[in-house]
Design an enzyme around this catalytic site. Structure first.
Site, short mmCIF file in Angstrom:
data_model
loop_
_atom_site.label_atom_id
_atom_site.label_comp_id
_atom_site.label_asym_id
_atom_site.label_seq_id
_atom_site.Cartn_x
_atom_site.Cartn_y
_atom_site.Cartn_z
N LYS A 32 -2.62 103.03 102.37
CA LYS A 32 -2.17 102.68 101.02
C LYS A 32 -2.85 103.54 99.97
O LYS A 32 -2.20 104.04 99.03
CB LYS A 32 -2.45 101.19 100.73
CG LYS A 32 -2.15 100.78 99.30
CD LYS A 32 -0.70 101.09 98.89
CE LYS A 32 -0.49 100.94 97.39
NZ LYS A 32 -0.52 99.57 96.92
N CYS B 25 -2.25 101.42 89.78
CA CYS B 25 -2.33 102.11 91.07
C CYS B 25 -2.87 103.53 90.98
O CYS B 25 -4.01 103.80 91.33
CB CYS B 25 -0.96 102.11 91.73
SG CYS B 25 -0.29 100.46 92.05
#
Length: 431
Positions: free
Chosen positions: A218, A272
């Protein structure tokens, strides 16, 4: 009204009911599970308890929350301990942030883990979906749960990691279509987690060899995007010197299937891309493309300000309007937004800073220390410089004629029609 749970369903506790946690909880609750959603925010609990979604602009979510409410399969509570004690599966989606000095901020998830340990029952599967530095699921959280619960990881409770991989404004769609990456502490943990997601989401599974591999994957996704955007920004600056239009370059280059150049822009924001690379950097990847990309992308606001000054001169007492407080188009999220960097630098230049964002109220914009301004306000005539930071759909039909005394439109996303602006005698500048 007190809602009684549906006793015929398997129980899942979703810890964290934010913009990703609530869609997950609603999906689980409509796919055969009794869900207890835990969140510390009373307004969130009250909203869900009425069958209403507090997360807006997510297609399909309001309907899922209402349907789960009507079936009594989604119950919200502010007690994580109670939610976990009722469940045989726990999904953790509590944010991990970085501080001003880019150190990792664990305060929220650490608190959640304490409560999980207190409520955990033997045989429960605990899955972390929060993006984490590799190693944290086991070494920080799994071991802490062991200490608090007195249950042994991999034997008396099961542990897995499956990162969220969704995009705002299409979370339900992504949950239905994206493969779910999952890693387990041991074989039993992996099998249970994989079976759960197949039942709860019906998506394709990518089972990896370890929790650390899943965690790494991720963060790597976000680093890839950050590096690619930094490359696009670097090429855009060079293209300007060469008097070449970067948008044409990207279109031409990407016609070759091995080229995937991203779009340049005024900066990178959100939860993010500007945050997760530090999960590698702080673990030892402190040299090379990852760190350099962070520097390049964070420097784009300064680059934009320098271009303003090159075109209109000293910004002191200039009226500057930023379009878009949010970090990107069509969402309400200001975390790490480039607008915040622009505001700070414009104030240092002693400019008069105005902000317009249709997703924020007047008071919310004021809280950022700037003046809110409607694009329909007569004051628009006194704006000297406009900076497009987030290209919300409301700006697609922007009437440039209203900016009758504007000297410069700075298109930070290369989305505006240059000809429509320049034919009004207004300078146009893009990335």
């Amino acid at each position: 009204m007190v809602i009684e749970p549906n006793e015929h369903l398997s129980c899942v506790a979703v810890v964290g009911l934010g913009k990703i946690g609530l869609p997950l909880a609603a999906m689980f609750a409509n796919n055969g599970y009794q869900v207890y959603g835990a969140d510390k925010n009373k307004e969130v609990i009250d909203s869900i308890s009425r069958g209403e979604s507090h997360v807006k602009n997510e297609p399909g979510l309001e309907e899922l929350v209402l349907e789960a409410h009507q079936k009594n399969s989604l119950i919200a509570t502010n007690s994580t301990v109670e939610a976990v004690s009722e469940a045989n599966i726990v999904v953790v989606i509590v944010p991990v942030l970085v501080k001003e000095n880019n150190e990792i901020d664990y305060q929220y998830i650490d608190s959640a883990v304490e409560d999980i340990g207190k409520g955990l029952q033997e045989g429960t599967l605990v899955i972390f979906e929060t993006t984490l530095p590799p190693g944290d699921t086991v070494n920080r959280f799994g071991k802490r749960i062991e200490e608090i619960s007195s249950l042994k990881m991999g034997e008396e409770f099961y542990l897995a990691y499956s990162p969220e991989r969704v995009y705002s404004n299409r979370i339900i769609e992504d949950l239905n279509s994206y493969p779910k990456v999952v890693g387990g502490f041991n074989e039993q943990s992996l099998e249970r987690a994989s079976a759960f997601y197949q039942n709860a989401l019906g998506c394709k599974m990518i089972e990896v060899s370890s929790i650390e591999t899943a965690e790494f994957s991720k963060v790597a996704e976000c680093v890839y995007r950050d590096v690619n955007i930094a490359l696009a920004n670097e090429l855009a600056k060079f293209a300007e010197k060469m008097e070449v239009r970067i948008s044409e370059v990207i279109e031409a280059s990407n016609s070759q299937p091995f080229s995937h150049l991203h779009a340049p822009g005024i900066g990178v924001g959100g939860h993010c891309i500007p945050i997760y690379p530090y999960f590698f950097i702080n673990k030892g990847l402190n040299q090379g493309l990852t760190t350099l990309s962070r520097e390049i992308n964070d420097s784009m606001a300064n680059y934009a300000i320098s271009k303003l000054e090159n075109r209109v001169g000293d910004l002191k007492n200039k009226n500057v309007l930023i379009l878009g407080l949010s970090y990107r188009e069509n969402v309400k999220e200001s975390t790490k937004s480039t607008s915040l960097l622009l505001i700070d630098q414009l104030k240092e230049k002693q400019a008069n800073v105005f902000v317009n964002d249709p997703h924020y109220s007047v008071s919310e914009i004021i809280d950022y220390g700037v003046l809110p301004l409607s694009v329909n306000d007569k004051m628009i005539e006194n704006i000297d410089v406009v900076i497009l930071q987030a290209f919300h759909k409301e700006y697609e039909t922007l009437d440039f004629k209203k900016f009758s005394n504007c000297e410069l439109f700075f298109d930070g996303r290369n989305k505006l029609n240059e000809e429509d602006i320049t034919q009004l005698g207004i300078l146009y500048e893009g990335i």
